[in-house]
Design a protein around this motif. Sequence first.
Motif, PDB file in Angstrom:
ATOM      1  N   GLY A  27       0.964  -1.112   0.121  1.00 48.60           N
ATOM      2  CA  GLY A  27       0.087   0.011  -0.033  1.00 48.60           C
ATOM      3  C   GLY A  27       0.798   1.355   0.105  1.00 48.60           C
ATOM      4  N   ARG A  28       2.019   1.182   0.588  1.00 44.74           N
ATOM      5  CA  ARG A  28       2.639   2.497   0.677  1.00 44.74           C
ATOM      6  C   ARG A  28       3.165   2.737  -0.599  1.00 44.74           C
ATOM      7  NH1 ARG A  28       4.238   0.288   5.864  1.00 44.74           N
ATOM      8  NH2 ARG A  28       3.527   1.867   7.553  1.00 44.74           N
ATOM      9  N   LEU A  29       3.713   1.661  -1.360  1.00 46.12           N
ATOM     10  CA  LEU A  29       4.085   1.957  -2.887  1.00 46.12           C
ATOM     11  C   LEU A  29       3.103   2.469  -3.948  1.00 46.12           C
ATOM     12  CD1 LEU A  29       6.280  -1.604  -2.976  1.00 46.12           C
ATOM     13  CD2 LEU A  29       7.072   0.853  -2.474  1.00 46.12           C
ATOM     14  N   MET A  30       1.775   2.208  -3.484  1.00 45.53           N
ATOM     15  CA  MET A  30       0.750   2.700  -4.120  1.00 45.53           C
ATOM     16  C   MET A  30       0.212   3.943  -3.830  1.00 45.53           C
ATOM     17  SD  MET A  30      -1.308  -1.296  -4.319  1.00 45.53           S
ATOM     18  CE  MET A  30      -2.518  -0.593  -4.927  1.00 45.53           C
ATOM     19  N   TYR A  31       0.148   4.188  -2.787  1.00 39.33           N
ATOM     20  CA  TYR A  31      -0.519   5.389  -2.283  1.00 39.33           C
ATOM     21  C   TYR A  31       0.334   6.266  -1.310  1.00 39.33           C
ATOM     22  CZ  TYR A  31      -4.772   2.780  -3.601  1.00 39.33           C
ATOM     23  OH  TYR A  31      -5.683   1.912  -4.457  1.00 39.33           O
ATOM     24  N   SER A  72      -1.729   7.851 -11.004  1.00 32.19           N
ATOM     25  CA  SER A  72      -1.102   7.173 -12.151  1.00 32.19           C
ATOM     26  C   SER A  72      -1.817   7.405 -13.546  1.00 32.19           C
ATOM     27  CB  SER A  72      -0.764   5.706 -11.569  1.00 32.19           C
ATOM     28  OG  SER A  72      -2.125   4.948 -11.311  1.00 32.19           O
ATOM     29  N   ASP A  73      -2.995   7.351 -13.590  1.00 31.98           N
ATOM     30  CA  ASP A  73      -3.963   7.701 -14.866  1.00 31.98           C
ATOM     31  C   ASP A  73      -3.835   8.908 -15.620  1.00 31.98           C
ATOM     32  OD1 ASP A  73      -5.653   8.676 -13.085  1.00 31.98           O
ATOM     33  OD2 ASP A  73      -7.465   7.453 -13.502  1.00 31.98           O
ATOM     34  N   PHE A 163       4.821   3.251  -7.479  1.00 36.97           N
ATOM     35  CA  PHE A 163       4.646   2.193  -8.464  1.00 36.97           C
ATOM     36  C   PHE A 163       3.198   1.926  -8.515  1.00 36.97           C
ATOM     37  CE2 PHE A 163       9.003   1.620  -6.505  1.00 36.97           C
ATOM     38  CZ  PHE A 163       9.618   1.253  -7.420  1.00 36.97           C
ATOM     39  N   VAL A 164       2.848   1.227  -9.499  1.00 36.26           N
ATOM     40  CA  VAL A 164       1.348   0.822  -9.760  1.00 36.26           C
ATOM     41  C   VAL A 164       1.226  -0.535  -9.910  1.00 36.26           C
ATOM     42  CG1 VAL A 164      -0.254   1.027 -11.670  1.00 36.26           C
ATOM     43  CG2 VAL A 164       1.141   2.932 -11.305  1.00 36.26           C
ATOM     44  N   ILE A 174       3.283 -10.708  -6.681  1.00 39.26           N
ATOM     45  CA  ILE A 174       2.787  -9.408  -6.950  1.00 39.26           C
ATOM     46  C   ILE A 174       3.653  -8.664  -7.933  1.00 39.26           C
ATOM     47  CG2 ILE A 174       1.712  -7.342  -5.644  1.00 39.26           C
ATOM     48  CD1 ILE A 174       2.042  -8.963  -2.960  1.00 39.26           C
ATOM     49  N   LYS A 175       3.200  -8.144  -8.963  1.00 38.51           N
ATOM     50  CA  LYS A 175       3.923  -7.168  -9.854  1.00 38.51           C
ATOM     51  C   LYS A 175       3.423  -5.867  -9.809  1.00 38.51           C
ATOM     52  CE  LYS A 175       4.877 -11.182 -12.836  1.00 38.51           C
ATOM     53  NZ  LYS A 175       4.917 -11.737 -14.225  1.00 38.51           N
ATOM     54  N   LEU A 176       4.372  -4.810  -9.813  1.00 43.42           N
ATOM     55  CA  LEU A 176       4.193  -3.599  -9.859  1.00 43.42           C
ATOM     56  C   LEU A 176       5.098  -2.909 -10.908  1.00 43.42           C
ATOM     57  CD1 LEU A 176       4.491  -4.233  -6.599  1.00 43.42           C
ATOM     58  CD2 LEU A 176       3.171  -2.138  -6.679  1.00 43.42           C
ATOM     59  N   LYS A 177       4.720  -1.762 -11.655  1.00 49.64           N
ATOM     60  CA  LYS A 177       5.588  -0.995 -12.582  1.00 49.64           C
ATOM     61  C   LYS A 177       5.764   0.140 -12.080  1.00 49.64           C
ATOM     62  CE  LYS A 177       4.456  -3.570 -16.730  1.00 49.64           C
ATOM     63  NZ  LYS A 177       3.814  -3.410 -18.263  1.00 49.64           N
ATOM     64  N   ALA A 178       6.738   0.885 -12.588  1.00 51.05           N
ATOM     65  CA  ALA A 178       7.168   2.060 -11.889  1.00 51.05           C
ATOM     66  C   ALA A 178       6.129   3.152 -12.662  1.00 51.05           C
ATOM     67  CB  ALA A 178       8.486   2.588 -12.720  1.00 51.05           C
TER      68      ALA A 178
END
Length: 556
Positions: A27-31, A72-73, A163-164, A174-178
Amino acid sequence: MLKVAIVQQIDSLNPFLAVFQSSTEIGRLMYDYLTAYAAADQSVTEGIANRWEPSPDKLTWTFTVPDGKKWSDGQPITAHDVAFTYDLMLTDEVARTANGSFVTNFESVTAPDDRTVVIRTKTPQVTMLALDVPIVPRHVWEKAGSIKDYANDRMPVVGSGPFVLTEHVPGQFIKLKANKNYWRGAPKYDELHFVYFQNSDAAVQALGKGEVDLVNRMAPAQFDSLEGKAGVTRNKAQGRRFTELMINPGAQTRTGVPIGDGAPQLKDVAVRRAIAQAIDLDALVQRVNLGYAVKGAGLVPPVFGKWHWQPGEAERRFDPAAANAALDAAGHPRGADGTRFGLRLIGRAGRAYDEQASEYLKRSMSDIGIALDVRLVSDNQLNEATTAATYDLAFSGWSTNIDPDFVLGLHTCAQRPGADGKGGTTDTYFCDETYDRLYAQQLSEFDEAKRVEIVKQMQARFYDQVPAVVLAYENALEGYRSDHFARFTTQPAQGGVIMAQNGMWGYYGAEPADRTAQAQGSRWTGLAIGGVLIGGLALVVVWMARRRSATAGERE
């Protein structure tokens, strides 16, 4: 690509529900939060907001969300996203599950325009710059419907962090992209993968083979085995977490209705104290942690200095004879077989600490006539049992935030679940009038010295009533492939951790070895983060600090 090994399952990708450390890490990587904690010294720095100001009476706080930050969008991040997030928590009990204590004292949250957030509180609240709540995009979440049923898995998941989230296969990866729209600038590599392993042994073996790049929460013997390993750098840091033995004190909902099936003997504080007195914490640290830990006491680890509490003369000394006498006096005599009564101890399968400590505790409890039935289960089974209070004793642990309010709030009466057994995020089902009164006092105390004293009184009360025994404050034992990644940003800069930070700097600041070599030449061939601070780390910390200035707390 950075590959990270994890052994804990994800309980939820929904930030309003997620309490596992693995989930909040993602969550910290996303928000981003409203404010953040700097990597170098953990001081308050810019998050979603870049300015803030309290009113003279400290009841109204005005935050500014600057123009130019994007989701990110590509949609703009505005004050309305912040107000939406907090209002959702104020109006929906389920949305308060993970972080409800942060908003309990809120009177209202408004966004008079795109740039301004106004938060009014019922009483002065000292934690207004430590609201560790992920801010979500209104344009996505206003269509979510039921929060308890919203999985937040419509890929790619819209966020504001570096990250997204793009893919999640439970139990596998779990996969995330920059995030190319990230307001601090995109990370220096394109993909971040978290790979599941059944246990830490398998994860450490994968690190040794170069199949993953980063591992944390290693057992001491695993950490020692990597000494001198080619291509691997170790990091031993003061951790921000504690390991505890939960003792079911007679679990109830917040309205006082009993739930679960905890042993009735444990409702007696004298019995809980006897159990605690029969545990040799010094021996546990030496035999299970191999010295890579500090003996437990209060709820705040030593890394947080001023907030950390030690019992002093009130310390419960290891004394099996006194524990036996206390159990006799409490009306629990030994039977013909020498046993007074039996208890269930539940822990996590595949975690070396739980496996080894449970055997030690089994012998310790046998010495005072308590027979332990040890059950090691999966993460989710452990979570279900502790949430439903279907346990007697259980291993658990929490990562503590920089401000102690969150971990203290876990033990208030209000954090117990509702009538349906859901909502709230209690740790031990502790409910104590004295503790609650002190909690309210510290929340409104802006004199730091006075607040520190109240926080220590709360920890002393918790220690005395024993809804749990804080067993140890473990060192963070980490390892990374320095032949793949030249350096990581630790928090704090000196002696800090890479993973499980109060932020996302470890992942965000990671720099691939080939890129570093190209940019800096042979002098960047490696960096021993866990040892002496050398030029390379000093430079990366300064660079991160400059970058920030140019643009302007989980269950284990």
